[in-house]
Design a protein around this motif. Structure first.
Motif, PDB file in Angstrom:
ATOM      1  N   GLY A 296     -41.605 -47.443  10.418  1.00  0.00           N
ATOM      2  CA  GLY A 296     -40.549 -47.340   9.428  1.00  0.00           C
ATOM      3  C   GLY A 296     -40.387 -45.972   8.822  1.00  0.00           C
ATOM      4  O   GLY A 296     -39.275 -45.537   8.553  1.00  0.00           O
ATOM      5  N   ALA A 297     -41.493 -45.256   8.586  1.00  0.00           N
ATOM      6  CA  ALA A 297     -41.388 -43.982   7.871  1.00  0.00           C
ATOM      7  C   ALA A 297     -41.569 -42.785   8.791  1.00  0.00           C
ATOM      8  O   ALA A 297     -40.719 -41.908   8.859  1.00  0.00           O
ATOM      9  N   ILE A 298     -42.681 -42.744   9.549  1.00  0.00           N
ATOM     10  CA  ILE A 298     -42.996 -41.542  10.317  1.00  0.00           C
ATOM     11  C   ILE A 298     -41.985 -41.350  11.439  1.00  0.00           C
ATOM     12  O   ILE A 298     -41.476 -40.247  11.655  1.00  0.00           O
ATOM     13  N   LEU A 299     -41.634 -42.437  12.142  1.00  0.00           N
ATOM     14  CA  LEU A 299     -40.717 -42.271  13.266  1.00  0.00           C
ATOM     15  C   LEU A 299     -39.304 -41.950  12.806  1.00  0.00           C
ATOM     16  O   LEU A 299     -38.584 -41.213  13.483  1.00  0.00           O
TER      17      LEU A 299
ATOM     18  N   PHE B 288     -35.037 -37.942  12.328  1.00  0.00           N
ATOM     19  CA  PHE B 288     -34.229 -37.041  11.510  1.00  0.00           C
ATOM     20  C   PHE B 288     -34.394 -35.605  11.976  1.00  0.00           C
ATOM     21  O   PHE B 288     -33.417 -34.876  12.120  1.00  0.00           O
ATOM     22  N   VAL B 289     -35.647 -35.189  12.224  1.00  0.00           N
ATOM     23  CA  VAL B 289     -35.879 -33.795  12.610  1.00  0.00           C
ATOM     24  C   VAL B 289     -35.275 -33.521  13.976  1.00  0.00           C
ATOM     25  O   VAL B 289     -34.636 -32.487  14.185  1.00  0.00           O
TER      26      VAL B 289
ATOM     27  N   LEU C 141     -32.700 -34.978  15.331  1.00  0.00           N
ATOM     28  CA  LEU C 141     -31.249 -34.911  15.211  1.00  0.00           C
ATOM     29  C   LEU C 141     -30.810 -33.668  14.446  1.00  0.00           C
ATOM     30  O   LEU C 141     -29.750 -33.109  14.699  1.00  0.00           O
ATOM     31  N   LEU C 142     -31.661 -33.206  13.505  1.00  0.00           N
ATOM     32  CA  LEU C 142     -31.334 -32.030  12.699  1.00  0.00           C
ATOM     33  C   LEU C 142     -31.371 -30.760  13.534  1.00  0.00           C
ATOM     34  O   LEU C 142     -30.571 -29.850  13.338  1.00  0.00           O
ATOM     35  N   LEU C 143     -32.308 -30.705  14.498  1.00  0.00           N
ATOM     36  CA  LEU C 143     -32.515 -29.444  15.210  1.00  0.00           C
ATOM     37  C   LEU C 143     -31.498 -29.220  16.314  1.00  0.00           C
ATOM     38  O   LEU C 143     -31.383 -28.118  16.808  1.00  0.00           O
ATOM     39  N   ASN C 144     -30.765 -30.250  16.741  1.00  0.00           N
ATOM     40  CA  ASN C 144     -29.716 -30.093  17.743  1.00  0.00           C
ATOM     41  C   ASN C 144     -30.250 -29.449  19.021  1.00  0.00           C
ATOM     42  O   ASN C 144     -29.945 -28.302  19.350  1.00  0.00           O
ATOM     43  N   LEU C 145     -31.072 -30.188  19.745  1.00  0.00           N
ATOM     44  CA  LEU C 145     -31.762 -29.635  20.910  1.00  0.00           C
ATOM     45  C   LEU C 145     -30.904 -29.776  22.157  1.00  0.00           C
ATOM     46  O   LEU C 145     -31.275 -30.450  23.111  1.00  0.00           O
TER      47      LEU C 145
END
Lengths: 100, 170
Positions: free
Chosen positions: B63-66, B71-72, B74-78
């Protein structure tokens, strides 16, 4: 009754896969997920020890491991965001200088 | 026979899913396979009479770590990640090291002898429930480590904010 050795062998296999992912992948996020995989492997062995040795200390250890894993995920992902802001890459072999 | 069948299913799925996690090209797919992996690990904890740990495995890890990982990612746009090579050039060395670790642990298992059993038998834990027994141990015998755990979480909150915020231009 499943023998204790089977659980330990499963834990060893998952740990080895985590090491494999950490050593061979180039993406720093996948490397970080491999660390989480290794922590989970250790948790499996601790819980199985707790069950087979009839002692609660294994579960207490797993509780602390999950706490530390949560803290480590927050710090590590913040570090990845800071790295990405400076270098605009997630590949570890392009991070080859100490100047920020 | 049935417990062995259950164990076989969970063990096979956990190993296959962890291989999928470390080999997928797209990090989003890796996170999704890892979600499924954590649910199977939680099932294995239930199988070992550890309900509370199974619950916090689902709540904290899945629930929290994954979600944080997702989020990270999707944020980094790889975007360029999907085109480049997945593994480092010297990947056989990593494969050899991990295989050596696996073989050394498995060969150490053959001479492994478990220690003396404790007082928390399966019947006692089932009668008192796992959460109550674990809480009693945690709040008496392990009270100070428990307090230190809260300190670790506080430091991680402060560290994450300090590291991830935008640098001020002075």
């Amino acid at each position: 009754m499943v023998p204790l050795d089977w659980y330990l062998a499963l834990s060893a296999a998952v740990f080895a896969i985590g090491v494999l992912g950490f050593l061979t992948r180039r993406n720093i996020i996948i490397m970080f997920m491999s660390v989480e995989l290794m922590l989970n492997a250790v948790n499996i062995s601790l819980i199985s020890f707790s069950h087979y040795l009839q002692d609660m200390r294994g579960q207490v250890f797993v509780f602390f491991v999950i706490t530390v894993a949560a803290a480590e995920a927050a710090i590590g992902l913040a570090l990845i965001i800071a790295l990405f802001r400076n270098k605009a890459t997630a590949h570890v072999d392009e991070m080859n200088e100490m100047k920020g | 026979m049935l417990p062995k069948l259950f164990f076989g299913y969970f063990a096979a799925v956990i190993v296959i899913l962890s291989l999928l996690v470390v080999t997928r090209r797209n990090p989003v797919h890796s996170v999704m396979w890892m979600l499924l992996l954590f649910f199977h690990v939680a099932g294995m904890y239930l199988f070992l009479n550890a309900e509370f740990i199974a619950a916090i495995q689902v709540i904290v890890y899945a629930g929290a770590i994954l979600v944080l990982f997702l989020f990270v990612v999707l944020l980094l746009n790889l975007r360029e990640e999907l085109k480049t090579e997945r593994f480092i050039t010297s990947w056989p060395a990593g494969l050899a090291v991990s295989f050596a670790i696996l073989v050394s642990i498995l060969s150490a298992l053959r001479s492994f002898l478990p220690g003396p059993v404790g007082s928390y038998t399966v019947e006692l834990v089932q009668k008192e429930t796992d959460t109550r027994v674990l809480g009693r141990v945690l709040y008496t015998q392990y009270l100070f480590p428990f307090e230190i755990a809260s300190l670790v979480l506080l430091i991680s909150i402060i560290g994450a904010i300090v590291l991830a915020k935008k640098r001020m231009r002075s």
